[in-house]
Design an enzyme around this catalytic site. Sequence first.
Site, PDB file in Angstrom:
ATOM      1  N   ASP A   1       0.769  -1.125   0.099  1.00 17.85           N
ATOM      2  CA  ASP A   1      -0.130   0.067  -0.087  1.00 17.85           C
ATOM      3  C   ASP A   1       0.988   1.134  -0.074  1.00 17.85           C
ATOM      4  OD1 ASP A   1      -2.367   1.551  -0.079  1.00 17.85           O
ATOM      5  OD2 ASP A   1      -2.834   1.112   2.343  1.00 17.85           O
TER       6      ASP A   1
ATOM      7  N   ARG B   1       0.509   7.882  -2.648  1.00 15.92           N
ATOM      8  CA  ARG B   1       0.858   8.925  -1.730  1.00 15.92           C
ATOM      9  C   ARG B   1       2.151   8.941  -2.062  1.00 15.92           C
ATOM     10  NH1 ARG B   1      -1.387   5.974   3.500  1.00 15.92           N
ATOM     11  NH2 ARG B   1      -1.640   4.328   1.841  1.00 15.92           N
TER      12      ARG B   1
ATOM     13  N   ARG C   1      -0.228   9.482  -9.940  1.00 14.40           N
ATOM     14  CA  ARG C   1      -0.269   8.201  -9.013  1.00 14.40           C
ATOM     15  C   ARG C   1       0.029   6.997  -9.796  1.00 14.40           C
ATOM     16  NH1 ARG C   1      -3.820   7.629  -4.912  1.00 14.40           N
ATOM     17  NH2 ARG C   1      -4.276   5.528  -5.520  1.00 14.40           N
TER      18      ARG C   1
ATOM     19  N   HIS D   1       2.586   3.369  -9.146  1.00 17.75           N
ATOM     20  CA  HIS D   1       2.212   2.088  -9.263  1.00 17.75           C
ATOM     21  C   HIS D   1       3.409   1.439  -9.998  1.00 17.75           C
ATOM     22  CE1 HIS D   1      -1.830   2.279  -7.513  1.00 17.75           C
ATOM     23  NE2 HIS D   1      -2.236   3.079  -8.637  1.00 17.75           N
TER      24      HIS D   1
ATOM     25  N   THR E   1     -11.087  -6.268  -4.679  1.00 19.05           N
ATOM     26  CA  THR E   1     -12.375  -6.280  -5.084  1.00 19.05           C
ATOM     27  C   THR E   1     -12.789  -4.934  -4.995  1.00 19.05           C
ATOM     28  OG1 THR E   1     -12.607  -8.656  -4.200  1.00 19.05           O
ATOM     29  CG2 THR E   1     -14.670  -7.314  -4.970  1.00 19.05           C
ATOM     30  N   GLU E   2     -12.453  -4.283  -3.951  1.00 15.22           N
ATOM     31  CA  GLU E   2     -12.872  -2.978  -3.684  1.00 15.22           C
ATOM     32  C   GLU E   2     -12.113  -1.779  -4.667  1.00 15.22           C
ATOM     33  OE1 GLU E   2     -12.191  -5.167  -1.204  1.00 15.22           O
ATOM     34  OE2 GLU E   2     -14.014  -5.373  -0.320  1.00 15.22           O
ATOM     35  N   ASN E   3     -11.046  -2.398  -5.220  1.00 15.66           N
ATOM     36  CA  ASN E   3     -10.192  -1.304  -5.969  1.00 15.66           C
ATOM     37  C   ASN E   3     -11.098  -1.207  -7.284  1.00 15.66           C
ATOM     38  OD1 ASN E   3      -7.071  -2.694  -4.800  1.00 15.66           O
ATOM     39  ND2 ASN E   3      -8.188  -0.904  -4.090  1.00 15.66           N
ATOM     40  N   TRP E   4     -11.888  -1.963  -7.758  1.00 15.26           N
ATOM     41  CA  TRP E   4     -12.601  -1.866  -8.744  1.00 15.26           C
ATOM     42  C   TRP E   4     -13.640  -0.485  -8.819  1.00 15.26           C
ATOM     43  CZ3 TRP E   4     -11.554  -4.403 -12.948  1.00 15.26           C
ATOM     44  CH2 TRP E   4     -11.117  -5.856 -13.088  1.00 15.26           C
TER      45      TRP E   4
ATOM     46  N   ARG F   1      -4.394  -1.674   9.112  1.00 14.19           N
ATOM     47  CA  ARG F   1      -5.857  -2.707   8.835  1.00 14.19           C
ATOM     48  C   ARG F   1      -5.589  -3.381   7.745  1.00 14.19           C
ATOM     49  NH1 ARG F   1      -7.423   2.550   6.740  1.00 14.19           N
ATOM     50  NH2 ARG F   1      -7.092   2.874   4.773  1.00 14.19           N
TER      51      ARG F   1
ATOM     52  N   GLU G   1       1.776 -13.389  12.314  1.00 15.21           N
ATOM     53  CA  GLU G   1       2.517 -12.409  13.019  1.00 15.21           C
ATOM     54  C   GLU G   1       2.150 -11.041  12.117  1.00 15.21           C
ATOM     55  OE1 GLU G   1       3.699 -12.518  15.858  1.00 15.21           O
ATOM     56  OE2 GLU G   1       3.127 -14.450  16.291  1.00 15.21           O
TER      57      GLU G   1
HETATM   58  C1  IPE Z   1      -5.275  -2.574  -0.347  1.00 17.76           C
HETATM   59  O1  IPE Z   1      -4.942  -1.462  -0.377  1.00 17.76           O
HETATM   60  C2  IPE Z   1      -5.437  -3.273  -1.628  1.00 17.76           C
HETATM   61  C3  IPE Z   1      -4.187  -3.621  -1.906  1.00 17.76           C
HETATM   62  C4  IPE Z   1      -3.011  -3.437  -1.615  1.00 17.76           C
HETATM   63  C5  IPE Z   1      -4.171  -4.130  -3.492  1.00 17.76           C
HETATM   64  P1  IPE Z   1      -5.996  -0.117  -0.454  1.00 17.76           P
HETATM   65  O2  IPE Z   1      -5.550   0.953  -0.658  1.00 17.76           O
HETATM   66  O3  IPE Z   1      -6.902  -0.494  -1.431  1.00 17.76           O
HETATM   67  O4  IPE Z   1      -6.819  -0.282   0.871  1.00 17.76           O
HETATM   68  P2  IPE Z   1      -7.525   0.718   1.898  1.00 17.76           P
HETATM   69  O5  IPE Z   1      -8.986   0.931   0.974  1.00 17.76           O
HETATM   70  O6  IPE Z   1      -7.056   2.064   2.192  1.00 17.76           O
HETATM   71  O7  IPE Z   1      -8.027  -0.162   3.049  1.00 17.76           O
HETATM   72  C1  IPE Z   2      -1.470   0.276  -3.490  1.00 19.30           C
HETATM   73  O1  IPE Z   2      -1.263   1.653  -3.534  1.00 19.30           O
HETATM   74  C2  IPE Z   2      -1.703  -0.299  -4.761  1.00 19.30           C
HETATM   75  C3  IPE Z   2      -3.260  -0.593  -5.212  1.00 19.30           C
HETATM   76  C4  IPE Z   2      -4.231  -0.670  -4.068  1.00 19.30           C
HETATM   77  C5  IPE Z   2      -3.354  -0.818  -6.546  1.00 19.30           C
HETATM   78  P1  IPE Z   2      -2.426   2.524  -3.543  1.00 19.30           P
HETATM   79  O2  IPE Z   2      -3.025   2.699  -4.966  1.00 19.30           O
HETATM   80  O3  IPE Z   2      -3.556   2.382  -2.605  1.00 19.30           O
HETATM   81  O4  IPE Z   2      -1.836   4.056  -2.751  1.00 19.30           O
HETATM   82  P2  IPE Z   2      -2.463   5.020  -1.547  1.00 19.30           P
HETATM   83  O5  IPE Z   2      -2.985   4.046  -0.520  1.00 19.30           O
HETATM   84  O6  IPE Z   2      -3.270   5.600  -2.514  1.00 19.30           O
HETATM   85  O7  IPE Z   2      -1.259   5.889  -1.335  1.00 19.30           O
HETATM   86 MG    MG Z   3      -3.997   2.397  -0.642  1.00 21.83          MG
END
Ligand code: IPE
Ligand code: IPE
Ligand code: MG
Length: 250
Positions: free
Chosen positions: A21, A25, A34, A38, A67-70, A195, A208
């Site tokens: 994650d 940011r 962004r 990636h 799934t939520e990233n959709w 989380r 752990e």
């Molecule tokens: C969790 O990251 C999913 C992945 C790393 C692919 P998110 O950025 O989607 O999680 P939340 O929404 O902050 O919990």
């Molecule tokens: C994790 O980085 C990668 C994916 C969830 C695909 P994020 O894209 O969630 O990055 P932040 O949390 O917005 O910084």
């Molecule tokens: Mg994130």
Amino acid sequence: MSFKEKIDKNKLPEHIAIIMDGNGRWAKSRNKNRMLGHQEGVRRVREITETCAELGIKYLTVYAFSTENWDRPKFEVNALMQLLVVTIGKEIKTLMNNNIRLETIGDTNALPRNCVKELQKAADRTKDNDRMTLILALSYSSRWEIVDAAKRIAEKVRNSESDINEINEEFFSYNMCTAKYPDPELLIRTSGEYRISNFLLWQIAYAELYFTDKYWPDFKSEDLYEAIVDYQSRERRFGKTGEQIKETAG
Ligand code: IPE
Ligand code: IPE
Ligand code: MG
């Protein structure tokens, strides 16, 4: 002494899972798009995968797309899918050179067809590699997986392939998409969030947990070594007392 030197090779986790994650940011803090985060994140996946294989870790599961990233903006979802296709195509050679098998977990049917094709090709090409298995969690969520397992089991009971009394924890695990893998002993999450975000809820019952403030694109091999050293300093009791654990160890 570096963290690498502090690692006890006899106490390595067999399976490490990572919630990668903070890509967005990381980019934002540099006034960049962004997607640049990636792209840099992909470099870390390569680095950490190779480092795990060198150490002798047998399974590495990385959460690449939930799934939520959709629900993210369409252009980001599309760009991520495109990045996935390009990356998989490019990385097959590295996976072969490093003797690493690539597999996926998740609702991969939801992915675009060209992604599914690339993933299948990579899985086929690398299927006989046996140094380490890299598992990409794609369109994955733990609740989806648990419901999916429940459906499979219900189907088996309905077809009289299984009896209701057969259903226990082992049987349940056997019907999940992670059936082939041991539960991860160590779960790492980057970016300072505390989380789990719907990742491997069933499988991390006794893992752990290790959290670091570093954004994923900044998570280097040395950070992985540090996480492993921290993991090795913990007493894993599995409900028993510390005294019981020391007795069996000694
Ligand atoms: C969790 O990251 C999913 C992945 C790393 C692919 P998110 O950025 O989607 O999680 P939340 O929404 O902050 O919990
Ligand atoms: C994790 O980085 C990668 C994916 C969830 C695909 P994020 O894209 O969630 O990055 P932040 O949390 O917005 O910084
Ligand atoms: Mg994130």
